[in-house]
Design an enzyme around this catalytic site. Structure first.
Site, short mmCIF file in Angstrom:
data_model
loop_
_atom_site.label_atom_id
_atom_site.label_comp_id
_atom_site.label_asym_id
_atom_site.label_seq_id
_atom_site.Cartn_x
_atom_site.Cartn_y
_atom_site.Cartn_z
N THR A 51 58.23 56.57 90.26
CA THR A 51 56.88 57.11 90.10
C THR A 51 56.59 57.40 88.63
OG1 THR A 51 57.55 59.45 90.19
CG2 THR A 51 57.15 58.36 92.31
N ASN A 52 55.34 57.82 88.41
CA ASN A 52 54.92 58.32 87.10
C ASN A 52 55.34 59.80 86.97
OD1 ASN A 52 53.37 58.49 84.61
ND2 ASN A 52 52.10 56.84 85.41
N THR A 53 54.77 60.51 85.99
CA THR A 53 55.09 61.93 85.79
C THR A 53 54.34 62.81 86.79
OG1 THR A 53 53.31 62.08 84.15
CG2 THR A 53 55.52 61.61 83.33
N THR A 92 63.48 59.85 80.25
CA THR A 92 63.88 61.18 79.81
C THR A 92 65.40 61.36 79.81
OG1 THR A 92 61.80 62.00 80.69
CG2 THR A 92 63.45 63.65 80.16
N ASN A 105 54.46 65.40 78.69
CA ASN A 105 53.59 64.69 77.74
C ASN A 105 52.15 64.70 78.22
OD1 ASN A 105 52.30 61.80 78.02
ND2 ASN A 105 54.10 61.77 79.36
N PHE A 120 58.04 54.60 76.50
CA PHE A 120 59.02 54.76 75.44
C PHE A 120 58.65 53.88 74.25
CE2 PHE A 120 63.41 56.69 75.51
CZ PHE A 120 63.59 56.64 74.14
N SER A 137 48.77 57.75 85.46
CA SER A 137 49.00 58.71 84.37
C SER A 137 48.06 59.89 84.56
CB SER A 137 48.73 58.06 83.02
OG SER A 137 48.64 59.06 82.02
N ASN A 145 53.00 47.20 80.84
CA ASN A 145 52.29 48.20 81.63
C ASN A 145 50.87 48.30 81.08
OD1 ASN A 145 51.36 51.08 82.14
ND2 ASN A 145 53.28 51.15 83.26
#
Length: 352
Positions: free
Chosen positions: A244-246, A312, A115, A68, A180, A144
Site C-alpha cells: 500500500t501507500n502511506t 523506510t 511525508n 525514493f 497519496s 509511478n
C-alpha cells in the site's frame, strides 16, 4: 563489518540533518557517483534469487518503492546495491514544487517516516531524459505516475493516459498512483465513478504499447473499497495492485506515515487484496508498507503475493537489510532442498 559500520556512521550523521536535505544529497551523490554503492557491501546478483510473475522479472524479490528516487537519478546506484527493481516517481506531466517545507519528518522511536511532499518532481520530460540516460540498466524499472495538483477532475484521466503513453516504451511496468494523501482530492479517485474513467482512458495507449500496469492503493480503505479496486483491475485487464501507500491513520500531524507504524494497516489490506485476486492467476500483488524482514515477505508469499518493495526500512537498516533477506532465503532454500526463489514461492504453502 567495516561496510556495515560505515552505514551506521552515515546514518548517525544523517539523522542530525533535515531529512529532505539528506535525502536529496544522497540521491545526488548516488547519481553522480553510483560506484559509492561499493562502500556499502552491496548484494551480489545471483540468478537463484530472481522472481518472475506474469511478464515481470526481478533479479531479487525486493525492489525500491516509489518516492525514493522521484526523478530517476539513482537507477544505477540501486541496481548496484542489489535491488531487484526500482519504481521511480511519482512523475507528473508538468514539473511540480510540491507542498511547503518542512514536509518530511523522521519518527525514529517507531522506525517510521512521515511525508507531506505532494509529488515534487522535475516533470515528465526531464524524468524521461533521466531514464533514457540509464538505458544500459539491467534492473527492472517501474514508473509511478500521478496527476498534477492543479489538474481538475475532468482532465485527470487524459493526464494519466498521456503519462502512460510517454513512459511505457521506456520501462518494464507502470503504476497508477491515486492513493497519496498529499495531493488534495487525489484519494477520491479510489472511488469507482472516478477511477473507471482513468483506467478507460489508458486502453488506447495500452494497445499501442502493452506493459504491465498496476493500481497503487491506500492502507486506509475499507474492505468494500478494496474489493471494488480489485474488481476494476480485473475488469480493465490491469496487472494487479500495489498495496500500500502511506497511512493517514495517525496523530503525528500532516502527511502520510510509512515504516514500522503502518505494518498492521498495510498487512490487513494486502491480505484482503490477495484474497480478492486469488482466483485470477493474471493478477499480481506487489507488497509495500512496513516490510522490514524476510519473515514478512514469506507471509506475503503465503497469502498469494509476489514482489515486495521497501523504502523506510532501507533508511533505518541500510543495505544490510538486503543481505539479511538473502541469507534468510538461502537458509530456506537449503532447509527445503530447493534451488531458487521461484521454486520457494511456488511451494511456499506446502512448507512447514
Amino acid at each position: 563489518i567495516f561496510n556495515m559500520n560505515l552505514f551506521s556512521v552515515f546514518k548517525y550523521l544523517a539523522f542530525k540533518i533535515d531529512p529532505e536535505i539528506v535525502h536529496d544529497f544522497t540521491i545526488n551523490l548516488s547519481h553522480y557517483g553510483p560506484l559509492v554503492s561499493e562502500l556499502f557491501s552491496p548484494l551480489k546478483t545471483n540468478e537463484k534469487f530472481s522472481l518472475q510473475a506474469g511478464d515481470l522479472h526481478w533479479s531479487f524479490p525486493v525492489g525500491v518503492a516509489a518516492g525514493f528516487d522521484k526523478n530517476a537519478k539513482a537507477i544505477e546506484f540501486f541496481e548496484r546495491i542489489g535491488f531487484g527493481a526500482i519504481e521511480v516517481g511519482t512523475v507528473t506531466k508538468k514539473p511540480q514544487q510540491g507542498n511547503p517545507k518542512p514536509r518530511v519528518f523522521r519518527h525514529p522511536e517507531i522506525n517510521s517516516v512521515r511525508n507531506a511532499m505532494g509529488f515534487p518532481n522535475e516533470g515528465s520530460e526531464q524524468i524521461l531524459k533521466n531514464i533514457k540516460a540509464a538505458a544500459h540498466r539491467r534492473i527492472c524499472l517501474g514508473v509511478n505516475i500521478g496527476k498534477n495538483k492543479d489538474t481538475d477532475e475532468a482532465h485527470t484521466p487524459e493526464e494519466y493516459a498521456y503519462l502512460y503513453k510517454m513512459f511505457a516504451p521506456h520501462c518494464e511496468y507502470l503504476v497508477v498512483n491515486i492513493s497519496s494523501p498529499n495531493t488534495p482530492g487525489l484519494r477520491n479517485f479510489q472511488k469507482r465513478e472516478l477511477l473507471s474513467p482513468i483506467l478507460a482512458a489508458m486502453e488506447a495507449p495500452r494497445k499501442e504499447h502493452p506493459k504491465p500496469i498496476f493500481i497503487k492503493i491506500a492502507p486506509d480503505l475499507d474492505p468494500e473499497e478494496v474489493k471494488m479496486v480489485c474488481e476494476l483491475s480485473k475488469e480493465f485487464s490491469f496487472s494487479g495492485i500495489v498495496a500500500t501507500n502511506t497511512t493517514i491513520q495517525h496523530n503525528f500531524g500532516k502527511g502520510g506515515l510509512s515504516g514500522a507504524y503502518i505494518k498492521p494497516y498495510a498487512q490487513a489490506i494486502r491480505k484482503q487484496v490477495c484474497e480478492y485476486l486469488r482466483e485470477d492467476p493474471n493478477q499480481i500483488v506487489i507488497g509495500v508498507g512496513g516490510i522490514n524482514s524476510y519473515q514478512e515477505i514469506k507471509e506475503f508469499w503465503k497469502q498469494g503475493g509476489s514482489f515486495t518493495q521497501i523504502y523506510t526500512s532501507f533508511i533505518y537498516q541500510g543495505p544490510k537489510l538486503l543481505n539479511n533477506i538473502a541469507k534468510a532465503i538461502q537458509k530456506d532454500l537449503d532447509k527445503y532442498q530447493l534451488h531458487s526463489v521461484q521454486e520457494l514461492v511456488s511451494h511456499i504453502n506446502e512448507l512447514d
